[in-house]
Design an enzyme around this catalytic site. Sequence first.
Site, PDB file in Angstrom:
ATOM      1  N   SER A 101       0.835  -1.207   0.000  1.00  0.00           N
ATOM      2  CA  SER A 101       0.000   0.000   0.000  1.00  0.00           C
ATOM      3  C   SER A 101       0.863   1.247   0.000  1.00  0.00           C
ATOM      4  O   SER A 101       1.961   1.263   0.557  1.00  0.00           O
ATOM      5  CB  SER A 101      -0.874   0.005   1.270  1.00  0.00           C
ATOM      6  OG  SER A 101      -1.457   1.273   1.463  1.00  0.00           O
ATOM      7  N   TYR A 123      -1.363  -0.426  10.913  1.00  0.00           N
ATOM      8  CA  TYR A 123      -1.713  -1.102   9.647  1.00  0.00           C
ATOM      9  C   TYR A 123      -0.591  -0.892   8.631  1.00  0.00           C
ATOM     10  O   TYR A 123      -0.071  -1.854   8.060  1.00  0.00           O
ATOM     11  CB  TYR A 123      -3.033  -0.571   9.084  1.00  0.00           C
ATOM     12  CG  TYR A 123      -3.163  -0.831   7.609  1.00  0.00           C
ATOM     13  CD1 TYR A 123      -2.960   0.193   6.685  1.00  0.00           C
ATOM     14  CD2 TYR A 123      -3.424  -2.114   7.135  1.00  0.00           C
ATOM     15  CE1 TYR A 123      -3.032  -0.057   5.330  1.00  0.00           C
ATOM     16  CE2 TYR A 123      -3.499  -2.366   5.784  1.00  0.00           C
ATOM     17  CZ  TYR A 123      -3.298  -1.335   4.884  1.00  0.00           C
ATOM     18  OH  TYR A 123      -3.354  -1.580   3.533  1.00  0.00           O
ATOM     19  N   LYS A 153       2.348  -3.539   6.747  1.00  0.00           N
ATOM     20  CA  LYS A 153       2.665  -3.635   5.310  1.00  0.00           C
ATOM     21  C   LYS A 153       4.170  -3.441   5.096  1.00  0.00           C
ATOM     22  O   LYS A 153       4.810  -4.173   4.351  1.00  0.00           O
ATOM     23  CB  LYS A 153       1.882  -2.574   4.517  1.00  0.00           C
ATOM     24  CG  LYS A 153       0.385  -2.836   4.423  1.00  0.00           C
ATOM     25  CD  LYS A 153       0.067  -4.115   3.646  1.00  0.00           C
ATOM     26  CE  LYS A 153      -1.424  -4.269   3.420  1.00  0.00           C
ATOM     27  NZ  LYS A 153      -1.768  -5.548   2.730  1.00  0.00           N
ATOM     28  N   LEU A 191     -13.650   7.009   1.143  1.00  0.00           N
ATOM     29  CA  LEU A 191     -14.512   8.038   0.555  1.00  0.00           C
ATOM     30  C   LEU A 191     -15.536   7.497  -0.431  1.00  0.00           C
ATOM     31  O   LEU A 191     -16.750   7.749  -0.287  1.00  0.00           O
ATOM     32  CB  LEU A 191     -13.641   9.087  -0.146  1.00  0.00           C
ATOM     33  CG  LEU A 191     -14.422  10.176  -0.898  1.00  0.00           C
ATOM     34  CD1 LEU A 191     -15.191  11.056   0.086  1.00  0.00           C
ATOM     35  CD2 LEU A 191     -13.492  11.024  -1.750  1.00  0.00           C
TER      36      LEU A 191
HETATM   37  C1  WQD Z   1      -9.642   9.668   0.621  1.00  0.00           C
HETATM   38  C2  WQD Z   1      -9.877  11.156   0.786  1.00  0.00           C
HETATM   39  C3  WQD Z   1     -10.042  11.832   3.083  1.00  0.00           C
HETATM   40  C4  WQD Z   1     -13.791   9.637   3.841  1.00  0.00           C
HETATM   41  C5  WQD Z   1      -6.896   4.847   2.810  1.00  0.00           C
HETATM   42  C6  WQD Z   1      -5.866   4.186   3.639  1.00  0.00           C
HETATM   43  C7  WQD Z   1      -4.829   3.548   2.752  1.00  0.00           C
HETATM   44  C8  WQD Z   1      -5.483   2.685   1.701  1.00  0.00           C
HETATM   45  C9  WQD Z   1      -6.526   3.443   0.923  1.00  0.00           C
HETATM   46  C10 WQD Z   1      -5.358   0.380   2.348  1.00  0.00           C
HETATM   47  C11 WQD Z   1      -9.064  11.776   1.916  1.00  0.00           C
HETATM   48  C12 WQD Z   1     -11.376  12.055   2.364  1.00  0.00           C
HETATM   49  C13 WQD Z   1     -12.652  10.159   3.261  1.00  0.00           C
HETATM   50  C14 WQD Z   1     -14.848  10.503   4.202  1.00  0.00           C
HETATM   51  C15 WQD Z   1     -13.586  12.374   3.387  1.00  0.00           C
HETATM   52  N1  WQD Z   1      -6.058   1.542   2.277  1.00  0.00           N
HETATM   53  N2  WQD Z   1     -12.558  11.505   3.034  1.00  0.00           N
HETATM   54  N3  WQD Z   1     -14.700  11.848   3.967  1.00  0.00           N
HETATM   55  O1  WQD Z   1      -7.161   7.849   3.506  1.00  0.00           O
HETATM   56  O2  WQD Z   1      -6.372   8.191   1.117  1.00  0.00           O
HETATM   57  O3  WQD Z   1      -6.312   5.906   2.109  1.00  0.00           O
HETATM   58  O4  WQD Z   1      -7.466   3.954   1.889  1.00  0.00           O
HETATM   59  O5  WQD Z   1      -4.263   0.154   1.908  1.00  0.00           O
HETATM   60  O6  WQD Z   1      -4.016   2.757   3.576  1.00  0.00           O
HETATM   61  O7  WQD Z   1      -5.215   5.179   4.416  1.00  0.00           O
HETATM   62  O8  WQD Z   1      -8.489   6.931   1.537  1.00  0.00           O
HETATM   63  O9  WQD Z   1     -10.880   6.956   0.984  1.00  0.00           O
HETATM   64  O10 WQD Z   1     -10.199   7.139   3.436  1.00  0.00           O
HETATM   65  O11 WQD Z   1      -9.815   9.064   1.915  1.00  0.00           O
HETATM   66  O12 WQD Z   1     -13.470  13.599   3.187  1.00  0.00           O
HETATM   67  O13 WQD Z   1     -15.919  10.097   4.752  1.00  0.00           O
HETATM   68  O14 WQD Z   1     -11.247  11.364   1.123  1.00  0.00           O
HETATM   69  O15 WQD Z   1      -9.756  12.913   3.964  1.00  0.00           O
HETATM   70  O16 WQD Z   1      -8.711  13.099   1.524  1.00  0.00           O
HETATM   71  P1  WQD Z   1      -7.052   7.343   2.122  1.00  0.00           P
HETATM   72  P2  WQD Z   1      -9.919   7.464   2.010  1.00  0.00           P
END
Ligand code: WQD
Length: 341
Positions: free
Chosen positions: A127, A151, A155, A202
């Site tokens: 990741s 986590y 990895k 997201l």
């Molecule tokens: C994306 C963007 C949030 C939810 C994570 C893990 C990473 C990998 C992929 C496993 C960010 C914003 C999110 C919400 C929001 N997983 N957001 N409201 O954090 O980039 O990566 O998933 O390997 O390890 O860290 O992905 O989808 O959580 O967030 O505003 O309800 O959406 O701040 O900018 P992230 P995400």
Amino acid sequence: MTKTILVTGGAGFIGSHTAVELLQRDYDVVIADDLSNSSAKAIDVVSSLGGGGNVAFHKVDLTDESLVAELFDEHPIEAVVHFAGLKAVGESVEKPIHYYRTNLISTMNLLSQMANHQVWDFVFSSSATVYGTPEQLPIPETAPTGATNPYGRTKLMIEEICQDLAAADDRWRMSLLRYFNPVGAHASGQLGEDPRGIPNNLVPFVMQVAVGRRDKLQVFGGDWDTHDGSGVRDYIHVVDLAAGHLAALETLSEGCEAYNLGTGNGSSVLDIISTAEQVSGKSIPYDIVERRSGDIATSLADPSKANQELGWRADRNLEAMLTDSWRWQSMNPMGFADSSD
Ligand code: WQD
């Protein structure tokens, strides 16, 4: 002679899409999954979409090495694609031992049993989280690593275990695939992301708002140093990601190499919201709230090493990703719990 590939975590989001691509490429697939965060219904869909190769499924706890050995005793496995593992960042902070025990012991059991059975081809689901807070953008594989949560540290530790194994025995052929943000779904609408409970990520949250399961999205921060103040990420279609695993599998060579699987293009949270509204025809209400702890402003892949060395490139754009996500969500508002039987 058909090759048999063990896909651990093959009932999960990325694992199931990769299993479909392997079957369509006439591999036989053995799926090992404990179903702790996935549905057995995904296996039925994988079988129906796969076509070509044969599928065998084992519900198995990979932290039990005797059960791992049985997989290799029962099937002529020639390579392993390893997805199985716990992957919720926030949960890992609350339950570090659970994450270290599950992710590390299952992987060490797998690698030990591979060696015991003379299986040396290994593709690992890593990741971009191993980069922590990047110093340069886009991020190359040579960027310093430094996970910021248990986590991510599991990895990174597994990557280092793989590097040590490859240094100890030149029969190992290993690829460490560092995913950026996987989204989207199979074009059939029968396979997609189905998180348990409230989605951490997201896009599944946005799609649950669009389909009416949730009222409103919280945008974590509107004052980031990005083009519109919301967080920017490198979203990649899960089918492009699956293809990246086949490309890695089919180009494995002696040693252990890390590859970024991303598009090199960034999209903000507000970009995701507006594109999701376009493709779904639904309004997606949201509030901009305070930043989520541990978040960063921008994450962006430099995928040139994978492009050149794996002969792979992500070619589905954001509209295609969210069109496919929406088809899955609108056909299965409750995910796999939705399908009859
Ligand atoms: C994306 C963007 C949030 C939810 C994570 C893990 C990473 C990998 C992929 C496993 C960010 C914003 C999110 C919400 C929001 N997983 N957001 N409201 O954090 O980039 O990566 O998933 O390997 O390890 O860290 O992905 O989808 O959580 O967030 O505003 O309800 O959406 O701040 O900018 P992230 P995400």
